[in-house]
Enzyme design. Structure first.
Site, PDB file in Angstrom:
ATOM      1  N   LYS A 244       0.946  -1.002  -0.036  1.00 21.60           N
ATOM      2  CA  LYS A 244      -0.157  -0.012   0.030  1.00 21.60           C
ATOM      3  C   LYS A 244       0.916   1.342   0.064  1.00 21.60           C
ATOM      4  CE  LYS A 244      -3.270   2.952   0.934  1.00 21.60           C
ATOM      5  NZ  LYS A 244      -4.434   3.376   0.274  1.00 21.60           N
TER       6      LYS A 244
ATOM      7  N   LYS B   2      -0.205  11.511   5.852  1.00 19.70           N
ATOM      8  CA  LYS B   2       0.305  10.389   6.808  1.00 19.70           C
ATOM      9  C   LYS B   2       0.817   9.272   6.012  1.00 19.70           C
ATOM     10  CE  LYS B   2      -2.895   7.589   7.496  1.00 19.70           C
ATOM     11  NZ  LYS B   2      -3.302   6.229   7.027  1.00 19.70           N
TER      12      LYS B   2
HETATM   13  P1  NAP Z   1     -11.793   8.819   8.465  1.00 14.49           P
HETATM   14  O1  NAP Z   1     -13.021   9.260   7.754  1.00 14.49           O
HETATM   15  O2  NAP Z   1     -11.042   9.849   8.877  1.00 14.49           O
HETATM   16  O3  NAP Z   1     -12.304   7.816   9.586  1.00 14.49           O
HETATM   17  C1  NAP Z   1     -11.456   7.537  10.551  1.00 14.49           C
HETATM   18  C2  NAP Z   1     -12.093   6.678  11.377  1.00 14.49           C
HETATM   19  O4  NAP Z   1     -11.391   6.230  12.398  1.00 14.49           O
HETATM   20  C3  NAP Z   1     -13.232   7.250  12.298  1.00 14.49           C
HETATM   21  O5  NAP Z   1     -14.333   6.262  12.279  1.00 14.49           O
HETATM   22  C4  NAP Z   1     -12.506   7.582  13.694  1.00 14.49           C
HETATM   23  O6  NAP Z   1     -13.478   7.679  14.757  1.00 14.49           O
HETATM   24  C5  NAP Z   1     -11.844   6.224  13.752  1.00 14.49           C
HETATM   25  N1  NAP Z   1     -10.393   6.448  14.518  1.00 14.49           N
HETATM   26  C6  NAP Z   1      -9.512   7.303  14.137  1.00 14.49           C
HETATM   27  N2  NAP Z   1      -8.748   7.010  15.250  1.00 14.49           N
HETATM   28  C7  NAP Z   1      -9.507   6.558  16.153  1.00 14.49           C
HETATM   29  C8  NAP Z   1      -8.807   5.915  17.577  1.00 14.49           C
HETATM   30  N3  NAP Z   1      -7.592   6.309  18.166  1.00 14.49           N
HETATM   31  N4  NAP Z   1      -9.814   5.041  18.365  1.00 14.49           N
HETATM   32  C9  NAP Z   1     -11.102   4.810  17.714  1.00 14.49           C
HETATM   33  N5  NAP Z   1     -11.322   5.167  16.612  1.00 14.49           N
HETATM   34  C10 NAP Z   1     -10.615   6.019  15.782  1.00 14.49           C
HETATM   35  O7  NAP Z   1     -10.803   8.050   7.370  1.00 14.49           O
HETATM   36  P2  NAP Z   1     -11.135   7.320   6.425  1.00 14.49           P
HETATM   37  O8  NAP Z   1     -10.964   8.002   5.159  1.00 14.49           O
HETATM   38  O9  NAP Z   1     -12.244   6.188   6.473  1.00 14.49           O
HETATM   39  O10 NAP Z   1      -9.674   6.459   6.261  1.00 14.49           O
HETATM   40  C11 NAP Z   1      -9.529   5.170   7.249  1.00 14.49           C
HETATM   41  C12 NAP Z   1      -8.220   4.531   6.568  1.00 14.49           C
HETATM   42  O11 NAP Z   1      -8.339   4.046   5.516  1.00 14.49           O
HETATM   43  C13 NAP Z   1      -7.079   5.515   6.983  1.00 14.49           C
HETATM   44  O12 NAP Z   1      -5.933   4.453   7.204  1.00 14.49           O
HETATM   45  C14 NAP Z   1      -6.704   5.909   5.500  1.00 14.49           C
HETATM   46  O13 NAP Z   1      -5.503   6.428   5.050  1.00 14.49           O
HETATM   47  C15 NAP Z   1      -7.265   4.681   4.553  1.00 14.49           C
HETATM   48  N6  NAP Z   1      -7.813   4.835   3.388  1.00 14.49           N
HETATM   49  C16 NAP Z   1      -8.725   5.774   2.846  1.00 14.49           C
HETATM   50  C17 NAP Z   1      -9.045   6.112   1.570  1.00 14.49           C
HETATM   51  C18 NAP Z   1      -9.940   7.258   1.307  1.00 14.49           C
HETATM   52  O14 NAP Z   1     -10.235   7.567   0.097  1.00 14.49           O
HETATM   53  N7  NAP Z   1     -10.482   7.915   2.368  1.00 14.49           N
HETATM   54  C19 NAP Z   1      -8.711   5.315   0.667  1.00 14.49           C
HETATM   55  C20 NAP Z   1      -7.656   4.143   1.055  1.00 14.49           C
HETATM   56  C21 NAP Z   1      -7.389   4.073   2.079  1.00 14.49           C
HETATM   57  P3  NAP Z   1     -14.362   9.250  15.023  1.00 14.49           P
HETATM   58  O15 NAP Z   1     -15.419   9.075  14.022  1.00 14.49           O
HETATM   59  O16 NAP Z   1     -14.616   9.066  16.214  1.00 14.49           O
HETATM   60  O17 NAP Z   1     -13.255  10.320  14.561  1.00 14.49           O
END
Ligand code: NAP
Length: 292
Positions: free
Chosen positions: A171, A239
């Site tokens: 990744k 990140k």
């Molecule tokens: P996001 O919308 O910021 O959601 C992050 C989630 O993680 C939220 O539910 C958050 O809870 C939870 N979280 C973060 N830290 C936490 C902790 N310490 N304890 C408990 N819950 C925690 O991010 P996302 O876009 O869904 O991305 C999630 C992952 O997938 C990341 O690693 C990202 O790099 C990867 N990713 C993202 C994409 C994209 O297009 N968005 C594509 C591929 C991969 P809260 O709601 O309470 O904040």
């Protein structure tokens, strides 16, 4: 069918969890911000008060949170998933985190008789909604075999990369390629603007040729329209590039272009655009040249 626990209902996690529920799996979800569990509850999922509770009784626990420390919290914390898992359960982390941290978590899980797979994804929010994610898996091949049918509900391409950590390594390679491509598209469009070109025409002229890419097709139109809504947030891309640079340093591998892209992302964050989509990186390119 396997009982599934799902932790982290953000941009990616919410549609992935919905797809698992819609495929008929019994699902118990947990999200730190409780209101984000409501759509899942309305769709028929059970909700948990902690990661531990989401994992209790589950055959498979999926985590989709932000960074390495967050996965350590939700899996290894006192009220984390591992504390709730029974022997033989499988934890699949689909967040993008450090390969070495993924390997460490796998060891901690193994000590409790729980299997761990690192299985990060590409394909963005659209891929999560349409269940067309590409999934890169590190861990035990037999364990992957045992959860293949669950992963097939959230993605349409599953690639086994090797031992724990290798899914995350794959990744990070993907993110190096994406980060440089975002910077390339940003600089190309900034140059077109500086030369007084109609950038929509420029895009049409070049997208079918050797400059063509997913980033050009999907992010350049947003850059031109000044649509900064996320998608994939600058902060998360930053990140991922930081993680890639840290991993490359462990291999004594210099990555000049990636380092430059990382600094431009830091500029975007410093300007307050961290929660905008990665197309906002063009603003950082232009801000550096005082041409915003
Ligand atoms: P996001 O919308 O910021 O959601 C992050 C989630 O993680 C939220 O539910 C958050 O809870 C939870 N979280 C973060 N830290 C936490 C902790 N310490 N304890 C408990 N819950 C925690 O991010 P996302 O876009 O869904 O991305 C999630 C992952 O997938 C990341 O690693 C990202 O790099 C990867 N990713 C993202 C994409 C994209 O297009 N968005 C594509 C591929 C991969 P809260 O709601 O309470 O904040």
């Amino acid at each position: 069918m396997k009982q599934i626990g799902f932790i982290g209902l953000g941009t990616m996690g919410r549609p992935m969890a919905l797809n698992i529920l819609n495929a008929g799996y019994p699902l118990r979800v947990y999200n730190r911000t409780k209101s984000k569990m409501e759509p899942l509850m309305a769709a028929g999922a059970q909700v948990a008060d902690s990661c531990r509770e989401a994992a209790t009784g589950a055959d498979v626990v999926i985590t989709m949170v932000s960074d390495s420390a967050d996965v350590q919290d939700v899996v290894l914390g006192a009220d984390g998933a591992l504390a709730g898992c029974h022997k033989g359960a499988v934890i699949i982390d689909m967040s993008t985190i450090s390969p070495s941290v993924a390997s460490e978590i796998a060891v901690a899980c193994d000590e409790k008789g729980v299997k761990f797979l690192d299985a990060p994804v590409t394909g963005g929010e659209t891929g999560a909604i349409n269940a067309t994610l590409s999934i890169m898996v590190g861990g035990d091949a037999d364990t992957l075999e045992s959860v293949q049918s669950v992963l097939a509900v959230v993605g349409d391409k599953i690639t086994y990369m090797g031992l724990n950590g290798s899914g995350q390594s794959a990744k990070l390679c993907n993110q190096v390629i994406c980060a440089l491509n975002i910077l390339a598209v940003s600089e190309g469009l900034a140059m077109g603007e500086a030369a007084g070109l109609d950038t929509s025409k420029l895009l049409e002229a070049v997208r079918g040729g050797a400059a063509g890419s997913w980033i050009l097709d999907n992010l350049a139109p947003k850059m031109i329209a000044r649509d900064w809504a996320p998608g994939f947030r600058v902060t998360l891309q930053q990140k991922d590039v930081r993680l890639a640079l840290e991993a490359a340093a462990q291999h004594l591998l210099p990555l000049f272009g990636t380092s430059a892209a990382h600094q431009v992302m830091r500029v975007a964050e410093a300007k307050g655009w961290g929660d905008e989509g990665t197309q906002a990186i063009i603003k950082a390119v232009k801000a550096i040249a005082d041409r915003l």
